[in-house]
Design a protein around this motif. Structure first.
Motif, mmCIF file in Angstrom:
data_model
loop_
_atom_site.group_PDB
_atom_site.id
_atom_site.type_symbol
_atom_site.label_atom_id
_atom_site.label_comp_id
_atom_site.label_asym_id
_atom_site.label_seq_id
_atom_site.Cartn_x
_atom_site.Cartn_y
_atom_site.Cartn_z
ATOM 1 N N LEU A 81 0.826 -1.200 0.000
ATOM 2 C CA LEU A 81 0.000 0.000 0.000
ATOM 3 C C LEU A 81 0.862 1.253 0.000
ATOM 4 C CD1 LEU A 81 -2.586 -1.161 2.681
ATOM 5 C CD2 LEU A 81 -3.007 -0.952 0.220
ATOM 6 N N GLN A 82 0.309 2.330 -0.547
ATOM 7 C CA GLN A 82 0.995 3.610 -0.539
ATOM 8 C C GLN A 82 1.081 4.147 0.890
ATOM 9 O OE1 GLN A 82 2.340 5.131 -3.281
ATOM 10 N NE2 GLN A 82 1.712 3.372 -4.517
ATOM 11 N N ALA A 83 2.115 4.937 1.165
ATOM 12 C CA ALA A 83 2.269 5.546 2.483
ATOM 13 C C ALA A 83 1.050 6.401 2.809
ATOM 14 C CB ALA A 83 3.536 6.395 2.531
ATOM 15 N N GLY A 84 0.535 6.239 4.014
ATOM 16 C CA GLY A 84 -0.621 7.001 4.459
ATOM 17 C C GLY A 84 -1.963 6.348 4.184
ATOM 18 N N THR A 85 -1.975 5.214 3.482
ATOM 19 C CA THR A 85 -3.241 4.575 3.103
ATOM 20 C C THR A 85 -4.052 4.120 4.312
ATOM 21 O OG1 THR A 85 -2.312 3.831 0.986
ATOM 22 C CG2 THR A 85 -4.275 2.692 1.759
ATOM 23 N N LEU A 86 -3.386 3.669 5.374
ATOM 24 C CA LEU A 86 -4.121 3.171 6.538
ATOM 25 C C LEU A 86 -4.917 4.264 7.242
ATOM 26 C CD1 LEU A 86 -1.848 0.533 8.318
ATOM 27 C CD2 LEU A 86 -3.683 0.200 6.687
ATOM 28 N N GLN A 87 -4.623 5.520 6.935
ATOM 29 C CA GLN A 87 -5.381 6.615 7.535
ATOM 30 C C GLN A 87 -6.562 7.044 6.669
ATOM 31 O OE1 GLN A 87 -4.719 7.265 10.481
ATOM 32 N NE2 GLN A 87 -2.554 6.926 10.869
ATOM 33 N N LEU A 88 -6.735 6.425 5.490
ATOM 34 C CA LEU A 88 -7.845 6.786 4.607
ATOM 35 C C LEU A 88 -9.148 6.160 5.091
ATOM 36 C CD1 LEU A 88 -6.195 6.255 1.091
ATOM 37 C CD2 LEU A 88 -6.596 8.433 2.261
ATOM 38 N N PRO A 89 -10.291 6.796 4.776
ATOM 39 C CA PRO A 89 -11.585 6.166 5.084
ATOM 40 C C PRO A 89 -11.919 5.096 4.055
ATOM 41 C CG PRO A 89 -11.921 8.337 4.112
ATOM 42 C CD PRO A 89 -10.448 8.178 4.293
ATOM 43 N N PRO A 90 -11.867 3.812 4.406
ATOM 44 C CA PRO A 90 -12.182 2.764 3.419
ATOM 45 C C PRO A 90 -13.669 2.752 3.102
ATOM 46 C CG PRO A 90 -11.730 1.790 5.564
ATOM 47 C CD PRO A 90 -11.478 3.251 5.706
ATOM 48 N N PRO A 91 -14.037 2.602 1.834
ATOM 49 C CA PRO A 91 -15.459 2.607 1.475
ATOM 50 C C PRO A 91 -16.149 1.300 1.859
ATOM 51 C CG PRO A 91 -14.136 2.123 -0.447
ATOM 52 C CD PRO A 91 -13.172 2.450 0.651
ATOM 53 N N ASP A 92 -17.466 1.350 1.906
ATOM 54 C CA ASP A 92 -18.284 0.162 2.113
ATOM 55 C C ASP A 92 -18.351 -0.589 0.781
ATOM 56 O OD1 ASP A 92 -20.161 -1.748 2.660
ATOM 57 O OD2 ASP A 92 -21.806 -0.354 3.080
ATOM 58 N N LEU A 93 -17.750 -1.766 0.720
ATOM 59 C CA LEU A 93 -17.697 -2.522 -0.534
ATOM 60 C C LEU A 93 -19.073 -2.986 -0.993
ATOM 61 C CD1 LEU A 93 -14.487 -4.692 0.036
ATOM 62 C CD2 LEU A 93 -14.711 -2.566 -1.257
ATOM 63 N N VAL A 94 -20.031 -3.011 -0.099
ATOM 64 C CA VAL A 94 -21.392 -3.418 -0.465
ATOM 65 C C VAL A 94 -22.109 -2.308 -1.227
ATOM 66 C CG1 VAL A 94 -23.633 -4.086 0.499
ATOM 67 C CG2 VAL A 94 -21.534 -5.031 1.459
ATOM 68 N N ARG A 95 -21.642 -1.071 -1.061
ATOM 69 C CA ARG A 95 -22.302 0.083 -1.692
ATOM 70 C C ARG A 95 -21.288 0.912 -2.462
ATOM 71 N NH1 ARG A 95 -24.321 -0.977 3.240
ATOM 72 N NH2 ARG A 95 -26.579 -1.273 3.440
ATOM 73 N N LEU A 96 -20.639 0.292 -3.432
ATOM 74 C CA LEU A 96 -19.601 0.978 -4.195
ATOM 75 C C LEU A 96 -20.154 1.843 -5.321
ATOM 76 C CD1 LEU A 96 -16.633 -1.558 -4.582
ATOM 77 C CD2 LEU A 96 -16.653 0.612 -3.349
ATOM 78 N N ASN A 97 -21.349 1.552 -5.812
ATOM 79 C CA ASN A 97 -21.903 2.363 -6.895
ATOM 80 C C ASN A 97 -21.963 3.826 -6.472
ATOM 81 O OD1 ASN A 97 -22.477 0.589 -9.094
ATOM 82 N ND2 ASN A 97 -24.114 -0.313 -7.882
ATOM 83 N N GLY A 98 -21.384 4.698 -7.308
ATOM 84 C CA GLY A 98 -21.359 6.120 -6.988
ATOM 85 C C GLY A 98 -20.158 6.538 -6.172
ATOM 86 N N SER A 102 -16.654 7.852 -5.297
ATOM 87 C CA SER A 102 -15.785 8.742 -6.074
ATOM 88 C C SER A 102 -14.452 8.990 -5.385
ATOM 89 C CB SER A 102 -16.502 10.083 -6.321
ATOM 90 O OG SER A 102 -16.862 10.696 -5.077
ATOM 91 N N GLY A 103 -14.123 8.155 -4.389
ATOM 92 C CA GLY A 103 -12.862 8.321 -3.685
ATOM 93 C C GLY A 103 -11.696 7.723 -4.446
ATOM 94 N N SER A 104 -10.590 7.573 -3.743
ATOM 95 C CA SER A 104 -9.353 7.143 -4.384
ATOM 96 C C SER A 104 -9.291 5.634 -4.572
ATOM 97 C CB SER A 104 -8.150 7.589 -3.545
ATOM 98 O OG SER A 104 -8.101 6.863 -2.328
ATOM 99 N N THR A 105 -8.473 5.221 -5.546
ATOM 100 C CA THR A 105 -8.207 3.798 -5.756
ATOM 101 C C THR A 105 -7.522 3.194 -4.536
ATOM 102 O OG1 THR A 105 -7.999 4.166 -8.131
ATOM 103 C CG2 THR A 105 -7.051 2.138 -7.265
ATOM 104 N N ASP A 106 -6.650 3.986 -3.880
ATOM 105 C CA ASP A 106 -5.972 3.499 -2.679
ATOM 106 C C ASP A 106 -6.971 3.103 -1.596
ATOM 107 O OD1 ASP A 106 -3.495 3.910 -3.826
ATOM 108 O OD2 ASP A 106 -3.193 5.870 -2.885
ATOM 109 N N ALA A 107 -8.048 3.889 -1.452
ATOM 110 C CA ALA A 107 -9.049 3.595 -0.422
ATOM 111 C C ALA A 107 -9.781 2.299 -0.733
ATOM 112 C CB ALA A 107 -10.035 4.757 -0.306
ATOM 113 N N VAL A 108 -10.105 2.063 -2.013
ATOM 114 C CA VAL A 108 -10.774 0.824 -2.396
ATOM 115 C C VAL A 108 -9.837 -0.363 -2.187
ATOM 116 C CG1 VAL A 108 -11.888 -0.446 -4.272
ATOM 117 C CG2 VAL A 108 -12.259 2.017 -4.043
ATOM 118 N N GLN A 109 -8.573 -0.194 -2.548
ATOM 119 C CA GLN A 109 -7.598 -1.263 -2.337
ATOM 120 C C GLN A 109 -7.484 -1.600 -0.854
ATOM 121 O OE1 GLN A 109 -3.674 -0.309 -3.776
ATOM 122 N NE2 GLN A 109 -2.895 -2.379 -3.499
ATOM 123 N N LEU A 110 -7.483 -0.582 -0.004
ATOM 124 C CA LEU A 110 -7.450 -0.802 1.442
ATOM 125 C C LEU A 110 -8.656 -1.608 1.899
ATOM 126 C CD1 LEU A 110 -6.373 -0.201 4.321
ATOM 127 C CD2 LEU A 110 -7.657 1.955 4.216
#
Length: 374
Positions: A152-169, A171-179
């Motif tokens: 993971l990129q530096a600082g990724t663990l501090q990102l708000p990870p999205p709810d994978l059940v509700r990904l439609n719409g 618009s955050g970063s790819t790093d957050a989805v990867q997390l």
């Protein structure tokens, strides 16, 4: 006020408490001190707002513990094993037992937002294992080492990870989805065999950190916790999630996450897989009568549907002296085992192929045939 969320999928109605981190005058270690106010409960989206009643600065520890009402959303496609008699479908919720916890640390001098995930819990466990405990240096180092360990990129663990059940719409970063995908992969490891619940997976993961001082990169056996086993699950999950979204930009993000995850999985799975040609003490070459095979777990079925690791029973290796006559068979009974060394091969040309077997006994076509000369 401290804001944040508990996401492995979404964790609702969990108790969240913040703690000071104080230096023990006798040992010199930084340890958990006193609570910074009363606990609060996460809402239906796993979010919380935690009032901090007295002045606090620097690093603090934030902990979520389950109670009788705490539930987690299954964010694994197509379903989760949860230690119950039947699997829980993607998007449905299930109860957590009282042993479940997530931890994270935050430097209040930098931010008033923190997210509690399996990876943040491992970072906290790693910092705790250092000689000086929860010092600012230990926590900074532990978060950085955990990000590096999982690609993971530096600082990724501090990102708000999205709810994978509700990904439609989303618009955050790819790093957050990867997390989020890597965190969800810990739930994918629950298979009703090696681990009966997410609580067992996380407890064993933290124990590994405490005992070994790190989270192993590559598996040395089919059942071991490692970055390799987690990243394999994440690669499968990132592909499976595409069938759950209809937003083109989100699909593109998942494509990028899948590419990153599979590439990093290939790196960690390849660690130690290539050995130098052995030699004896006189400098003469010893004939190597072995062949080491490595393969990728399937991400989809033949009809294009995604396949979860929990749906795989294992693999079958077939081999022989002719590509048209592979009359020797080895059964691999663990879906997470993706490498095997065959020993005591006699001289000549050998040909090998592998097929996957699911839990219903269905088999895939054979892979491409590869060969080695002894």
């Amino acid at each position: 006020m401290l804001n944040g969320g508990a996401i492995k999928g979404i964790i609702s109605d969990g108790d969240v408490t913040a703690w000071t981190l104080d230096k023990n005058a006798d040992t010199g270690r930084f340890e958990i001190g006193s609570a910074l106010g009363d606990s609060v409960m996460t809402d239906k989206q796993g979010r919380f707002q935690l009032p901090i009643k007295r002045k606090a600065s620097g690093w603090i520890l934030v902990e979520l513990r389950a109670n009788g009402a705490t539930r987690m959303t299954c964010d694994v496609v197509p379903s989760c094993f949860t230690g119950t008699s039947s699997a829980v479908a993607f998007g449905e919720t299930f109860p957590l037992n009282d042993h479940f916890r997530l931890r994270g640390a935050v430097n209040l001098s930098d931010t008033r937002e923190v997210y509690l995930t399996p990876l943040s819990s491992l970072a906290v466990a790693l910092a705790e294992a250092f000689d000086v405990g929860f010092s600012a240096t230990s926590l900074t180092r532990a978060y950085a080492e955990m990000e590096s360990a999982f690609g993971l990129q530096a600082g990724t663990l501090q990102l708000p990870p999205p709810d994978l059940v509700r990904l439609n719409g989303f618009s955050g970063s790819t790093d957050a989805v990867q997390l989020a995908v890597i965190n969800a992969a810990f739930l994918s490891l629950v298979d009703g065999d090696h681990w009966q619940s997410i609580e067992e997976v996380l407890t064993d993961s933290e124990s590994l950190i405490r005992d070994e001082g790190s989270f192993s990169s590559a598996s040395d056996g089919g059942n071991n916790l490692s970055v390799e086993s987690v990243m394999l699950e994440a690669a499968v999950l990132s592909e499976g999630l595409k069938s759950e979204v209809n937003n083109a930009s989100v699909v593109a993000t998942l494509d990028e996450v899948s590419t990153r995850t599979q590439a990093y999985y290939a790196v960690v799975a390849g660690n130690g897989s290539e050995a130098d040609t052995p030699s004896d003490n006189s400098g003469g070459v010893i004939v190597d009568h072995t062949a080491t095979l490595t393969w990728d777990a399937p991400l989809t079925r033949m009809n294009g549907d995604s396949i979860a690791m929990g749906e795989l029973q294992g693999y079958e290796i077939v081999y022989g002296h002719s590509a048209d006559r592979l009359d020797n068979t080895i059964t691999i009974s663990s879906a997470s085992t993706t490498t095997h060394t065959i020993e005591n091969l006699d001289s000549g040309d050998w040909y090998f192929a592998v097929r996957a077997i699911d839990t219903e006994g269905l088999t895939s076509p054979l892979s491409q045939v590869v060969s080695k000369s002894i």
